[in-house]
Enzyme design. Structure first.
Site, PDB file in Angstrom:
ATOM      1  N   GLY C 137      -2.397   5.635  -5.366  1.00 52.21           N
ATOM      2  CA  GLY C 137      -2.576   4.396  -5.808  1.00 52.21           C
ATOM      3  C   GLY C 137      -1.703   3.775  -5.482  1.00 52.21           C
ATOM      4  N   CYS C 138      -1.304   2.629  -5.835  1.00 57.05           N
ATOM      5  CA  CYS C 138      -0.363   1.530  -5.339  1.00 57.05           C
ATOM      6  C   CYS C 138       0.937   1.830  -6.004  1.00 57.05           C
ATOM      7  CB  CYS C 138      -0.980  -0.008  -4.572  1.00 57.05           C
ATOM      8  SG  CYS C 138      -2.249  -0.664  -6.242  1.00 57.05           S
TER       9      CYS C 138
END
EC number: 1.2.1.38
Lengths: 327, 327, 327, 327
Positions: C137-138
């Protein structure tokens, strides 16, 4: 064998953007990046986004062992630089300032060089043979791309143009109109009807539609964004929208960076690319041409690299397949 | 009979915002707006948004025929000003700089005045009796409002705070970090763990929760907007969310500008108002307090007017019923 | 021979960004771009910035004649897709959703594949041997890069993290919090202490510092910009700043996209690049680690391409020499 | 005795802005705020910036015990509403939609009311005697204010106008062009030469300069800000700049909200105020008129309150002394 490039004025906005392009250009190596005020400092001290990408330092020295020299100086500074600094005749020069764009300025006393106006969509063959390039202005590029096919058809007479530009067009100098607290969420007109790019636009239109007094009323606006120019130009013509689209598509056929769109264009389509997009709309006898380009790329450094590619016989697109920012 | 107000440093951001408030204050008249560098110029030359609203010019003279004097100078300048400029003892002074906020600075040699720290939610009764007010800092105000009820309950020990501020917090001076091309769409930390407001926050917490070593780690960020401060502070506590909300609602009961919200708050709720909003969230033993205020209003000039209202026995809200910008 | 890539979910933000990368990747050709709702439409109808760059149309069909399949679907949709759609065992899969990131999810019944958590700075050797990648995920990427060297040293215990993300992190779905009129110039906390990336971060920290109960309090904020994540994490440690910088520089030595900076970092350094930048600051026993990355690139599609490069034995940087937006 | 006001459509952007104005208006009390879809909810659920300022709830009922009714509905909805809902003849109506602005629409079958076009700078005396007001559009207001003195002088013939508007002009409905990720840092033309406000502008110009075929080419742009409209209109005239300034200053003499400026105007001068600013520039025979106004205030709700003030014989400025946002 890579093309050896030197950059003069490497600490400014166009200097930085040119470095961003050239470090990934497959056929170029940067020989030196000159900056009088930053000599000795790492390039990343000024262009911090290049951290991890480049280890060079700015230099105060100029080497002649180069193939091309980019001048990224303020307007008027290029002339002064070339008069004071001997550059080997074999070195090609691409000037990003406005010093050599007008016909009357293209060959000057004391500067033993002839400059070709570097708008590939207008002068590609001449650029291919040129030794020196006067790279067009950002507003000039974006406005002209919306008008050239009309000039070639000979229908221009009165043109009413409004354009909006991002803050990078004004450079990195601190100014009241570039203060974030002022510029955020703000719009202002400036240089109304007197913008300095009117001269080069006029000469290009005259080149394609000679003998007509063309009257261009241009109102530039400061926009609250950093990159890009958006233009709407209105003229009167009896040509149909379909005829007009045909003219534009025909004119730009084979020019890889200028895209004629039949769907609504918008500024961010071209931000961080070397592309320009153009859209036409017609109601009654009024034609509106919208055009957009990134002022630092197609409006400056991208076009400079495109010109370099042409001058050195490379594919026009080399090093310019940029990922759009998109958002 | 209106209160006669003088403003020193009227050409800066806080000077301008104070003018914007006082010209519509029902019980105040502006006697003079002092600016050394702009003396003689119309106020609207600097604060162009006031065009049509005010005809005054900046002055280089100071009249003693006033009831209150606002000092809108740079930090450290207020002390210098008061030492050099005799001001009648009858004139009340509200200082917006940080010169007199700390206990050790509140009464200084050569300045015959005692300053009360002007956070109404903490010191309202003392403010009502005060002759001189040290107006709190913008980060200090917004952080404290999120912590005061906790200090009063005695539960503070370790606090981890992150805050983000708009560009107007840095004033109108031109700087690389206020250049639009840099600041737009950007975020950066600055003064990490060393922000100058930590001192005044510490003293206020100590006033409500004396005898505890409270450790506040504060990371300030520069935001890409012009107005407002948003804060999230995390602490550890066994109190339930319901108990905590009760403490906050009780603490701010009767304080018209500080609103405790049970729905998610956001920055633009309070932009262009004198309000602060506070929201609590709890997971396990961790409590996060969010707080937000406009740095130029509740964080500076709005609070200064609120303090003036209290000092002169007016309704705390006089002149502060501002239309939110909302968008 | 080029790698043949298929894209599932090509009409969303990550789908589009992946296309922007792959069309210029020197060793990849896009075989198909799948989108159920846009099948038959030109890709440029949705990703208008690609006008002039791509002639493909979205398809509703899936070809097995590919080497790698990118899943750019909503969270939970990848599992469903793989259960319903037979994909040849020889095809490598890179999933950009959160379906396979946690250990417990990495090999699931009915899906005959094992997924490796694709953070190259943590698992590069395992990625090189992997058949299937769960792309991080970012927020998870940007936070972990700021913490991994500390976990390896075994000093983590309590971590206080605040992060701010651009609007593209929330995808292209219309929502009240993505309405321009609301989000411009605004800040809001969301998912306070409960963000869904905490799980994968926890597992990575546990991998490097097993046996410690590490407590990470994470407050995410919505920012008023489109691209990028900026993080500040605070911990307590007796290590000196110099020792800490050494640990970080050592840890990231040889990792081309993660840059440890000794000068103040800022968000726009990395926007439109696959880089992450990290900076350390220390006051007393408190260490603050700042980290930043582009949520769509190093935080999603750039990292997916980096993982693809590793899986196929290419230079990790192939196709990822991106020109920074810079402004 | 305060004026009792009802609001229909109170949950939209114009509904909210009207509430923001009326809660602080010295001579008005809000009787009810009607919203079909939000009946029963606190007003602050929708207009969260009003937290602490208002305790009212939306209602689904309409009381006749009011003096004035504001219609803040979508275009076309006001007609439908008035046909379906009996409103006492004694109640004055101010419609913010475009239902009654054109002469042909100003008195309609089944609606027993005549509407006066509520642009005070054009129709102040008629407004003072009116029972019902058709409040002008935002673009229409800002464009007209830049042209009315020219029409009165009879010099208009061909007009070329470009305008840019903030996102709030498009209302709170979710749309692709209002998505933050799209609109931030973006510009796009829309409704080129066909904007729906051309009708009302044409009628006003015809009122002052009857018998001339006036041709207005208007290109509207979407801007990347939330509030405000900026216009540049170009015409050809032999009048000197000094003569033109005299005409404008004379025309707007006594009109408190329209300010003729001899220094460069900008959008943020008027944001969050009911003011419009106008600036003239002339080169050769071309005159450019710049004008700016806040689309939600002078372009909508502020002007509606100004009209209400006139209709009820109050000072035109009552409740409209707003603090500019300035930044």
């Amino acid at each position: 064998m890579k093309i050896k490039a030197g950059i003069i004025g490497g600490a400014g906005y166009t200097g930085g953007e040119l470095i961003r392009l050239l470090i990934h250009h497959p056929f170029v190596t940067i020989s030196f990046i000159h900056s009088r005020s930053n000599a000795g400092k790492p390039v990343t001290d000024v262009h911090a986004d290049l951290v991890g990408d480049i280890d060079l330092r700015f230099t105060g020295e100029i080497s002649q062992d180069i193939d091309v020299l980019f001048l990224c100086l303020g307007h008027g500074e290029s002339t002064k630089f070339l008069k004071e600094t001997p550059i080997d005749a074999s070195v090609k020069i691409i000037d990003l300032a406005n010093d050599f764009r007008l016909r009357k300025d293209s060959s000057q006393p004391d500067i033993n060089r002839n400059f070709v106006y570097g708008l590939p969509e207008l002068n590609r063959e001449a650029i291919r043979k040129a030794q020196n390039i006067a790279n067009p202005g950002c507003f000039a590029t974006t406005i002209q791309l919306g008008l050239l096919p009309l000039a070639k058809t000979g229908v221009l007479k009165e043109i009413y143009t409004t354009g909006i530009t991002g803050s990078t067009g004004a450079g990195q100098k601190l100014a009241a109109t570039s203060h974030f607290s002022w510029r955020a969420n703000n719009i202002q007109a400036y240089k109304t009807l007197t913008h300095q790019h009117l001269g080069e636009i006029g000469e290009s239109l005259d080149q394609l539609q000679p003998g007509t007094e063309i009257d261009l009323s241009f109102v530039p606006w400061r926009g609250d964004f950093t990159r890009g120019i958006f233009i709407s130009s209105t003229i009167t013509t009896d040509l149909s929208l379909e005829e007009l689209y045909f003219l534009f598509e025909d004119f730009y056929n084979g020019h890889p960076f200028t895209v004629v769109s039949r769907t609504p264009i918008f500024l961010k389509q071209i931000v961080n690319t070397n592309k320009a997009v153009i859209q036409l709309e017609k109601v009654g006898t009024k034609l509106v041409v919208h055009s957009a380009a990134d002022n630092l790329l197609k409006g400056a450094c991208g076009q400079a690299v495109q010109n370099m590619n042409l001058v050195f016989g490379l594919d026009e697109r080399a090093g310019l397949n940029l990922k759009p920012a998109a958002f």
